[in-house]
Enzyme design. Structure first.
Site, short mmCIF file in Angstrom:
data_model
loop_
_atom_site.label_atom_id
_atom_site.label_comp_id
_atom_site.label_asym_id
_atom_site.label_seq_id
_atom_site.Cartn_x
_atom_site.Cartn_y
_atom_site.Cartn_z
N ARG A 123 0.83 -1.21 0.00
CA ARG A 123 0.00 0.00 0.00
C ARG A 123 0.85 1.25 0.00
O ARG A 123 0.51 2.25 -0.64
CB ARG A 123 -0.96 -0.01 1.20
CG ARG A 123 -1.98 1.10 1.15
CD ARG A 123 -3.07 0.91 2.19
NE ARG A 123 -2.54 0.92 3.55
CZ ARG A 123 -3.30 0.78 4.63
NH1 ARG A 123 -4.62 0.60 4.52
NH2 ARG A 123 -2.77 0.79 5.83
N LYS A 221 -2.84 6.61 0.88
CA LYS A 221 -2.64 6.97 2.29
C LYS A 221 -1.67 8.15 2.33
O LYS A 221 -0.48 8.00 2.61
CB LYS A 221 -2.11 5.77 3.08
CG LYS A 221 -2.39 5.83 4.58
CD LYS A 221 -2.13 4.50 5.21
CE LYS A 221 -2.30 4.54 6.73
NZ LYS A 221 -3.66 4.80 7.16
N GLU A 254 -16.74 5.23 4.93
CA GLU A 254 -15.76 4.79 5.91
C GLU A 254 -15.85 5.67 7.14
O GLU A 254 -16.66 6.60 7.19
CB GLU A 254 -14.35 4.84 5.31
CG GLU A 254 -13.93 6.22 4.82
CD GLU A 254 -12.60 6.22 4.09
OE1 GLU A 254 -11.83 5.25 4.22
OE2 GLU A 254 -12.32 7.21 3.38
#
Length: 372
Positions: A123, A221, A254
């Site tokens: 990620r 992220k 989320e």
């Protein structure tokens, strides 16, 4: 008397430390020194520090508050690891600081093993590619640096956060002025989560006053978490903790830093797709564990799909997931009980299975070789 006054003025301006010397100068009626004396007396004088003064003051500031739990920091900019919190610095001109042009990820050190290192590195590198950050060195080298920083910390259980940034160089907005991209690794105590939350559950609230991130930012992220912070703050204002985000089409998205999962009325574990949200490492592991529950007859299915609010309101269970090992049951949503309003059996099973995997599993672990 002109020459002695001048000499005394030079001495006073040079040291700027002795209030007694400044007071002597005050008697000579030097306007500059009189002003300096009054500033020192009021506490408004700003001292100019050398490197030792800075470190001493930084160390004193850290000691004056609760232990921050910073155990070791690696900086590719410096080319080494430090274990003294007063030395843990990032350059102010790093674009990570003043432009947010950086990405990060957080893994867990559990019983001397790094849990799920590879999904976190996957990620991180995916986010770096989307943010157009050049890698300072190979993935293999990153893995080695992370392990060595864990070793230097001396800790067997902690959190590991690592960043990739376009690096320091200037205060512009393009990375063209940056000297080199940088990699930082911090081993720290982690963000404390009250274990009682797992036993009692939390009340949570829909956040309506904070916009969702655009997909380009939401699916990486990045170091820009302002909207995440504002989401949690609005939830806290209402009596919640993390917040629940719903998109413009009325679909569940989320939480502030967590994914959301439900057990619906058909006993299926469901969670939103990653089209417009972050692909959580924890929820992906839980989906794997959920498939095992299907084979054991404890669930009827596992689905990742769009979830409308109306369907979510009818769920038997609801919980938030993140940080590798954090599962938090939601027993009340917008002051309406979720299911029976208690922590449900699927949550309890998944929490136990995740705890067992992180402590006793082997497939997702990298053993740290402690050499310090």
């Amino acid at each position: 008397m002109g020459e002695p006054r001048n000499s005394l003025y030079t001495f006073t301006a040079g040291c700027l430390l002795g209030a007694g010397c400044v007071y002597v100068a005050y008697k000579y009626q030097s306007d500059v020194c009189r002003s300096l004396y009054h500033k020192i007396k009021r506490g408004s004088f700003v001292p100019i520090l050398d490197e030792l003064d800075f470190i001493d003051k930084h160390r004193a500031r850290r000691a004056a508050v609760a232990d921050p739990g910073f155990y070791a920091l690696y900086s590719s900019w410096i080319g080494g690891i430090v274990t003294e919190p007063a030395l843990m610095q990032v350059p102010l001109d790093d674009h990570m600081v003043h432009r947010g042009h950086a990405v990060f990820d957080t893994a867990s050190l559990v019983d001397g093993r790094i849990y799920r290192m590879e999904p976190h590195l996957d990620r991180l590198l995916y986010s770096a590619a989307k943010a157009r950050i050049k890698l300072p060195f190979s993935r293999e080298r990153m893995r080695e640096v992370i392990e060595q920083t864990c070793s230097a910390s001396g800790k067997r259980t902690a959190s590991i956060r690592f960043w990739l940034s376009v690096g320091p160089g200037d205060f512009g907005f393009l990375p063209d002025g940056c000297i080199e991209s940088c990699f930082y690794v911090l081993v720290f105590g982690g963000i404390p989560i009250d274990k009682d939350l797992e036993l009692k559950g939390i009340n949570e609230f829909t956040v309506t006053g904070v916009p969702m991130k655009p997909p380009a930012l939401a699916t990486m992220k990045s170091n820009n978490y302002l909207l995440n912070c504002l989401t949690a703050m609005e939830s806290k204002d209402k009596g919640g903790k993390f917040g629940i985000l719903v998109d413009g089409d009325g679909k569940i998205a989320e939480s502030c830093v967590l994914n959301i999962a439900f057990v619906n009325h058909n006993d299926k574990l469901i969670t939103p797709p990653f089209k417009h949200i972050l692909a959580g490492v924890t929820i992906r592991k839980v989906l794997e564990l959920g498939q095992k529950m299907v084979h054991q007859g404890k669930l009827r299915g596992v689905e990742q799909r769009d979830i409308k609010v109306d369907e979510a309101r009818k769920a038997k269970e609801m919980f938030l997931l993140g940080g590798d090992t954090h599962l938090i049951p939601v027993v009340s949503w917008d002051n309406i009980p979720v299911g029976a309003g208690t922590v449900g059996p699927v949550f309890k099973y998944l929490l136990s299975a995740l705890e067992n995997d992180k402590h006793l599993g082997f497939a997702d672990h990298q053993v740290v070789r402690y050499v310090h």
